[in-house]
Design a protein around this motif. Structure first.
Motif, PDB file in Angstrom:
ATOM      1  N   PRO A 157       0.820  -1.214   0.000  1.00 10.87           N
ATOM      2  CA  PRO A 157       0.000   0.000   0.000  1.00 10.87           C
ATOM      3  C   PRO A 157       0.849   1.256   0.000  1.00 10.87           C
ATOM      4  CG  PRO A 157       0.023  -1.009   2.179  1.00 10.87           C
ATOM      5  CD  PRO A 157       0.737  -1.955   1.264  1.00 10.87           C
ATOM      6  N   ASP A 158       0.407   2.263  -0.720  1.00 11.52           N
ATOM      7  CA  ASP A 158       1.107   3.550  -0.720  1.00 11.52           C
ATOM      8  C   ASP A 158       0.235   4.547   0.021  1.00 11.52           C
ATOM      9  OD1 ASP A 158       2.457   5.848  -1.118  1.00 11.52           O
ATOM     10  OD2 ASP A 158       2.237   5.897  -3.308  1.00 11.52           O
ATOM     11  N   ILE A 159       0.607   4.860   1.250  1.00 15.47           N
ATOM     12  CA  ILE A 159      -0.222   5.793   2.037  1.00 15.47           C
ATOM     13  C   ILE A 159       0.197   7.251   1.805  1.00 15.47           C
ATOM     14  CG2 ILE A 159      -0.799   4.054   3.788  1.00 15.47           C
ATOM     15  CD1 ILE A 159       1.147   5.725   5.656  1.00 15.47           C
ATOM     16  N   GLN A 160       1.117   7.484   0.914  1.00 17.93           N
ATOM     17  CA  GLN A 160       1.473   8.856   0.499  1.00 17.93           C
ATOM     18  C   GLN A 160       1.904   9.734   1.668  1.00 17.93           C
ATOM     19  OE1 GLN A 160       0.315  10.368  -2.844  1.00 17.93           O
ATOM     20  NE2 GLN A 160       0.110   8.283  -3.571  1.00 17.93           N
ATOM     21  N   LEU A 161       2.731   9.182   2.529  1.00 20.79           N
ATOM     22  CA  LEU A 161       3.186   9.966   3.686  1.00 20.79           C
ATOM     23  C   LEU A 161       4.088  11.105   3.239  1.00 20.79           C
ATOM     24  CD1 LEU A 161       3.424  10.262   6.801  1.00 20.79           C
ATOM     25  CD2 LEU A 161       5.365   8.671   6.697  1.00 20.79           C
ATOM     26  N   ARG A 162       3.727  12.307   3.661  1.00 21.09           N
ATOM     27  CA  ARG A 162       4.541  13.497   3.352  1.00 21.09           C
ATOM     28  C   ARG A 162       4.944  14.140   4.671  1.00 21.09           C
ATOM     29  NH1 ARG A 162       4.245  11.393  -0.771  1.00 21.09           N
ATOM     30  NH2 ARG A 162       3.112  11.933  -2.650  1.00 21.09           N
TER      31      ARG A 162
END
Ligand SMILES: Cc1cc2nc3c(=O)[nH]c(=O)nc-3n(C[C@H](O)[C@H](O)[C@H](O)COP(=O)(O)OP(=O)(O)OC[C@H]3O[C@@H](n4cnc5c(N)ncnc54)[C@H](O)[C@@H]3O)c2cc1C
Length: 460
Positions: A157-162
């Motif tokens: 999964p890519d939770i797009q943490l920035r």
């Protein structure tokens, strides 16, 4: 040994020394798996008193409330609600004990109104209480590894943490409180820097600092992510590990003496259980009432405004303004929100467009003059599950019922706490205590004892 006896401090340990030591420990352990490396780093052997409050030392011997009595060989857990909390719990239960029986009952698999699907999904270390800071430290460690932790086969999964930080701003009145919270953050080894007005001007040239005295910027471990992606990743992995999701509505609980024995569904089915967990988000009070428990959690509508602005502004963190609004970048646009003055319960989930024109836009344009050219693109609304007792999570069992556990009342900071709270409640069920992180400051018992946990950095 009593829990209180585990609190101690090194009289020679300065805040800087402790912070530096904790950072070294964290760096050393950063390569380890799961939550434990951060937890190990921040408990240490040192404690610093900050703001008159003592942080607590985590101990694996900490005794929790042991819900459901002595450890049961075959727990059968029913989780009411399959949002990020219920799904994080299902993940941790099945990860820590593969033989556990877990049924997550979720009435709406589209999550149309669930807070987890409508969240701004941001994470910060900037709290004023040790327990909330430590939860965030452990959570960010988990989020950074979510792709590995929650992978199913080769689907990561890519939770797009920035990690672009939070910037808390204060005028003359708020500066002392910001400093006090900062002392506690440093004592807990959070990477946060105070900035005076000149430093703010220098770093954020687009900010109007005329009425500001101080800023507090998170340098690491703060930012935002895709909350819905995290929820679905937890759910998918929990299923793979053996959790069952039932698409149904819970409409009753059978209570026998001090135990819940069955969960009753709207189609008439009864599910027997050893434990029931209330993970019903803004609707948690209704589930509690089914067992005769009064839970001070209310659904409070919050509108999120999607705004575009033609000016280019670099290094834009999530800003918390002294007036109460927050704003952060979202792709090429921004999202923003605030706590409305008229904060009734259960208002329909329609965005409040009038308040943008009347209140938010002028406040935004004052703080960031480029926002005079801003345009409201669209808006959505979701519910905060507001704990009106003290605006913090309410965890664990109620004193009158052994095996009904709560994970409710997060009051706007639940998404970031889910990875850690899910594990904490799983540990309570499986081991009768908190192992990875002691979150006993957040136990339900504090309400009956009238001991509110004062968290100064709530974004209501
Ligand atoms: C606009 C907004 C912005 C936010 N921003 C942030 C943020 O920046 N950072 C942060 O950490 N947190 C934030 N939050 C808070 C965070 O999103 C919530 O704390 C978190 O999502 C709560 O998760 P939950 O699983 O408890 O609740 P939910 O996601 O609401 O899930 C509860 C589930 O229970 C189900 N349910 C309810 N009753 C029943 C029943 N009787 N039978 C079966 N199922 C039932 C519902 O259908 C729902 O799916 C924000 C929330 C909102 C609304």
């Amino acid at each position: 040994m009593s829990y209180a006896a585990l609190q101690f401090r090194s009289p020679r340990a300065s805040t800087d020394y402790v912070a530096a030591k904790c950072m070294i420990l964290m760096e050393k352990r950063i390569a380890r798996d799961g939550l434990d490396h951060i937890l190990d780093a921040v408990d240490g052997q040192y404690l610093v008193v900050a703001g008159g409050e003592m942080a607590k030392v985590r101990t694996t011997s900490h005794k929790g409330p042991n819900p459901g009595g002595a450890r049961r060989s075959n727990p059968r857990v029913v989780v009411v609600g399959g949002g990020v909390m219920g799904s994080a719990l299902a993940y941790w239960l099945t990860r820590l004990e593969p033989s556990v029986g877990v049924t997550v009952v979720e009435r709406d698999s589209s999550y149309e109104h669930a807070s987890s699907a409508l969240s701004a999904a941001s994470i910060r270390q900037q709290f004023s209480t040790a327990v909330n800071i430590r939860i965030s430290q452990a959570s960010i460690a988990f989020l950074r590894q979510a792709a590995d932790e929650l992978a199913v086969d080769d689907e990561r999964p890519d939770i797009q943490l920035r990690e672009h930080g939070y910037l808390y701003l204060a005028g003359a009145e708020g500066a002392a409180q910001l400093r006090q919270a900062h002392a506690m953050q440093i004592a807990c080894a959070a990477d946060v820097a105070l900035m005076d007005r000149a430093a703010l001007e220098n770093r954020f040239g687009w900010l109007n600092t005329s009425d500001l005295s101080l800023g507090s910027l998170g340098l690491r471990g703060e930012g935002w992510f895709d909350g819905y992606a995290l929820l679905t990743a937890f759910a998918r992995k929990a299923r793979r590990q053996g959790a069952r999701y039932a698409n149904a509505e819970v409409c009753g609980l059978t209570v026998d003496a001090n135990r819940v024995t069955e969960v009753i569904l709207s189609d008439g089915a009864h599910i027997g259980c050893t434990h029931v967990v209330n993970a019903a988000g803004p609707w948690a009070r209704r589930i509690a009432a089914m067992a005769g428990v009064e839970l001070p959690v209310f659904a409070r509508r919050r509108t999120v405004y999607v705004i575009s602005c033609p000016a280019a502004m670099t290094s834009f963190p999530l800003i918390i303004d002294p007036t109460g609004f927050w704003i952060r970048p979202e792709g090429a646009k921004f999202i923003a929100g605030f706590s409305p003055a008229d904060d009734g319960d259960d208002q329909p989930l329609q965005p409040d467009y009038d308040e943008f024109e009347r209140w938010l836009w002028p406040a935004l344009a004052h703080r960031i003059p480029a926002f005079e050219e801003a345009r409201l693109e669209r808006a959505w609304a979701g519910y905060f599950e507001m704990n009106t007792f003290d605006h913090n999570a309410i965890l664990g069992p109620h004193e009158s019922l052994d095996n009904l556990l709560f994970m409710n009342g997060f009051s706007g900071h639940g998404m970031q706490q889910a990875p850690v709270v899910g594990r904490a409640i799983a540990e309570l069920i499986l081991h009768g205590r908190f192992d990875a992180l002691d979150v006993s400051d957040l136990l339900f018992a504090r309400i009956a004892q009238n001991r509110p946990l004062h968290e100064a950095m709530v974004i209501g």
